[in-house]
Design an enzyme around this catalytic site. Structure first.
Site, PDB file in Angstrom:
ATOM      1  N   ASP A 177     -16.378  18.177  50.982  1.00  0.00           N
ATOM      2  CA  ASP A 177     -16.395  19.595  51.370  1.00  0.00           C
ATOM      3  C   ASP A 177     -15.931  19.756  52.816  1.00  0.00           C
ATOM      4  OD1 ASP A 177     -17.475  20.382  48.853  1.00  0.00           O
ATOM      5  OD2 ASP A 177     -19.424  19.640  49.510  1.00  0.00           O
ATOM      6  N   HIS A 204     -23.603  20.912  47.035  1.00  0.00           N
ATOM      7  CA  HIS A 204     -22.230  20.566  46.662  1.00  0.00           C
ATOM      8  C   HIS A 204     -21.893  21.187  45.305  1.00  0.00           C
ATOM      9  CE1 HIS A 204     -18.486  18.494  46.188  1.00  0.00           C
ATOM     10  NE2 HIS A 204     -18.893  17.983  45.033  1.00  0.00           N
TER      11      HIS A 204
HETATM   12  P1  NAD Z   1     -14.337   8.408  35.905  1.00  0.00           P
HETATM   13  O1  NAD Z   1     -14.694   8.751  34.509  1.00  0.00           O
HETATM   14  O2  NAD Z   1     -12.907   8.183  36.243  1.00  0.00           O
HETATM   15  O3  NAD Z   1     -15.138   7.109  36.371  1.00  0.00           O
HETATM   16  C1  NAD Z   1     -16.489   6.967  36.134  1.00  0.00           C
HETATM   17  C2  NAD Z   1     -16.780   5.480  35.982  1.00  0.00           C
HETATM   18  O4  NAD Z   1     -18.186   5.348  35.801  1.00  0.00           O
HETATM   19  C3  NAD Z   1     -16.093   4.847  34.764  1.00  0.00           C
HETATM   20  O5  NAD Z   1     -15.379   3.693  35.160  1.00  0.00           O
HETATM   21  C4  NAD Z   1     -17.256   4.488  33.855  1.00  0.00           C
HETATM   22  O6  NAD Z   1     -17.041   3.302  33.086  1.00  0.00           O
HETATM   23  C5  NAD Z   1     -18.364   4.291  34.871  1.00  0.00           C
HETATM   24  N1  NAD Z   1     -19.701   4.360  34.312  1.00  0.00           N
HETATM   25  C6  NAD Z   1     -20.210   5.175  33.368  1.00  0.00           C
HETATM   26  N2  NAD Z   1     -21.496   4.890  33.136  1.00  0.00           N
HETATM   27  C7  NAD Z   1     -21.817   3.872  33.953  1.00  0.00           C
HETATM   28  C8  NAD Z   1     -22.992   3.140  34.184  1.00  0.00           C
HETATM   29  N3  NAD Z   1     -24.119   3.379  33.512  1.00  0.00           N
HETATM   30  N4  NAD Z   1     -22.959   2.154  35.099  1.00  0.00           N
HETATM   31  C9  NAD Z   1     -21.832   1.888  35.797  1.00  0.00           C
HETATM   32  N5  NAD Z   1     -20.683   2.551  35.626  1.00  0.00           N
HETATM   33  C10 NAD Z   1     -20.680   3.531  34.697  1.00  0.00           C
HETATM   34  O7  NAD Z   1     -14.943   9.559  36.848  1.00  0.00           O
HETATM   35  P2  NAD Z   1     -14.601   9.869  38.383  1.00  0.00           P
HETATM   36  O8  NAD Z   1     -13.459  10.812  38.454  1.00  0.00           O
HETATM   37  O9  NAD Z   1     -14.551   8.601  39.114  1.00  0.00           O
HETATM   38  O10 NAD Z   1     -15.911  10.716  38.808  1.00  0.00           O
HETATM   39  C11 NAD Z   1     -17.179  10.110  38.831  1.00  0.00           C
HETATM   40  C12 NAD Z   1     -18.250  11.114  39.217  1.00  0.00           C
HETATM   41  O11 NAD Z   1     -18.056  11.576  40.572  1.00  0.00           O
HETATM   42  C13 NAD Z   1     -18.266  12.376  38.368  1.00  0.00           C
HETATM   43  O12 NAD Z   1     -19.600  12.710  38.065  1.00  0.00           O
HETATM   44  C14 NAD Z   1     -17.650  13.437  39.270  1.00  0.00           C
HETATM   45  O13 NAD Z   1     -18.066  14.729  38.951  1.00  0.00           O
HETATM   46  C15 NAD Z   1     -18.187  12.993  40.612  1.00  0.00           C
HETATM   47  N6  NAD Z   1     -17.480  13.513  41.784  1.00  0.00           N
HETATM   48  C16 NAD Z   1     -18.226  13.853  42.873  1.00  0.00           C
HETATM   49  C17 NAD Z   1     -17.615  14.316  44.011  1.00  0.00           C
HETATM   50  C18 NAD Z   1     -18.428  14.666  45.221  1.00  0.00           C
HETATM   51  O14 NAD Z   1     -17.914  15.335  46.125  1.00  0.00           O
HETATM   52  N7  NAD Z   1     -19.657  14.216  45.352  1.00  0.00           N
HETATM   53  C19 NAD Z   1     -16.220  14.457  44.057  1.00  0.00           C
HETATM   54  C20 NAD Z   1     -15.482  14.094  42.934  1.00  0.00           C
HETATM   55  C21 NAD Z   1     -16.125  13.634  41.780  1.00  0.00           C
HETATM   56  C1  LMR Z   2     -15.226  18.043  43.814  1.00  0.00           C
HETATM   57  O1  LMR Z   2     -15.739  18.811  44.622  1.00  0.00           O
HETATM   58  O2  LMR Z   2     -13.995  17.856  43.753  1.00  0.00           O
HETATM   59  C2  LMR Z   2     -16.111  17.260  42.881  1.00  0.00           C
HETATM   60  O3  LMR Z   2     -17.426  17.706  42.945  1.00  0.00           O
HETATM   61  C3  LMR Z   2     -15.599  17.174  41.492  1.00  0.00           C
HETATM   62  C4  LMR Z   2     -15.642  18.484  40.744  1.00  0.00           C
HETATM   63  O4  LMR Z   2     -16.187  18.491  39.640  1.00  0.00           O
HETATM   64  O5  LMR Z   2     -15.122  19.476  41.240  1.00  0.00           O
END
Ligand code: NAD
Ligand code: LMR
Length: 344
Positions: A177, A204
């Protein structure tokens, strides 16, 4: 006011140009685990952490492919030892870790809110937190998995149940953010984004994201007719990426960068460097009666959260944003807490 040195530091600058720089060792060795290391965030984050010279032991864990990612990343000529762990080796991966970063979990598709991820991601985060509480209860927990407003309280409840909760060591990663706010404001102000620092407070998700644009030195560049649109873009920047990726997920590369920036700052603080402040979602006294967790600029130190400074005076617009944030944030926090009591 809230100078963010980390964003000004290029990550590349911390990578050695050649094997000769192997002789420089990190201040204090730090072991970092990435849980969900094979995912869209996990892979670039693992790469960026391998470039960080404060990381000496990098553990990559996922339910799939983590050993392949680790074999690949381990060929980069930086000092960190990099090991991949198979699904059944979670406890081995966590043994002796200083920092555990959790991007494991499903991402959004167009039309979904972050809260729509709750049912799937709550149990993923709970189970990983249970293992961490058992094997490495003193590790600093950095939660990326959405919905962050609920997953961070879930981790807190799991650690409380295990009798090992220390609020100084639990962080929701909200750095994206801040990076978005600085990028979007700099586009309007024509400033260098690395020198455009906007503290972002609250949570967030949507209206819980509250940018304090008045604190940026470029704030005068925002005309009153641009203000609402800019705030909306910061609050809903995640949707822009989800829409553009058209079903293939949400922000991964910018998130990996943001998480690498936060981890770098935390490791510096753990290694005794002074004056490090980052916005992050922590258990907070600032609006305790309305929301027990709240993101704000936090001073980091050798034990994690060092100090939670009072917030600056809000403008009338920021006060309204805060009033819209708190009720939603409270509901998100309560949802995480009550889910753990029903699903221990
Ligand atoms: P993705 O699906 O590409 O990757 C997720 C990974 O987690 C996969 O490799 C999967 O195998 C693994 N996984 C699932 N269950 C698991 C477990 N029990 N133990 C270990 N690994 C496991 O998803 P992504 O794009 O990398 O996003 C991941 C998360 O981050 C999502 O929940 C997304 O919303 C969040 N996110 C948060 C922010 C933030 O600002 N905080 C920003 C972007 C995304
Ligand atoms: C973001 O802010 O990009 C993440 O929280 C992923 C989403 O779901 O938007």
């Amino acid at each position: 006011m809230f100078a963010r040195t980390a964003l000004r530091t290029t990550l590349a600058a911390s990578a050695p140009a050649s094997a000769r720089s192997f002789s420089q060792s990190a201040a204090v060795s730090k072991t970092v685990a990435v849980l969900g290391a094979s995912g869209g965030i996990g892979q670039p984050l693992s790469l960026l952490l391998k470039l960080n010279r404060d990381v000496t032991d990098l553990r990559l864990y996922d339910v799939r492919l983590a050993q392949g990612v680790a074999a690949d990343v381990s060929h980069i000529n930086t000092p960190a030892k990099c090991t991949g762990y198979a699904q059944e080796d979670l406890e081995k991966a966590l043994q002796g870790t200083d920092v555990i970063v959790i991007p494991a979990g499903v991402p959004r598709k167009p039309g979904m809110t972050r809260d729509d991820l709750f049912n799937t991601n709550a149990s993923i985060v709970r189970d990983l937190a249970k293992a961490a509480a058992k094997v490495s209860p003193k590790a600093h927990m950095l939660i990326i998995c959405n919905p962050v407003n609920s997953t961070v309280p879930i981790v807190a409840e799991v650690f409380k149940k295990a009798g090992v909760y220390d609020p100084k060591r639990l962080f929701g990663v909200t750095t994206l953010d801040v990076t978005r706010a600085s990028t979007f404001l700099s586009e309007i102000a024509g400033s260098d984004p690395a020198d455009t620092n906007v503290p972002v407070i609250g949570g967030h998700s949507g209206v819980t994201i509250v940018p304090l644009l008045s604190q940026a030195k470029q704030s005068d560049a925002v005309k009153s007719e641009q203000y609402e649109k800019l705030v909306h873009r910061i609050q809903f920047g995640g949707d822009e990426v989800v829409k553009a990726k058209d079903g293939a997920g949400s922000a991964t590369l910018s998130m990996a960068y943001a998480a690498a920036v936060f981890t770098k700052s935390l490791l510096k603080a753990l290694n005794g460097e002074k004056g490090i402040t980052e916005c992050t979602f922590v258990e907070s006294p600032l609006f305790k009666d309305q929301a027990s967790f709240f993101a704000s600029p936090i001073e980091l130190g050798p034990n994690g959260v060092e100090n939670i400074p009072a917030l600056p005076k809000f403008t009338a617009e920021e006060q309204k944003l805060l009033e819209a944030c708190l009720p939603d944030l409270r509901k998100n926090i309560e949802k995480g807490v009550s889910w753990v009591s029903e699903n221990p």
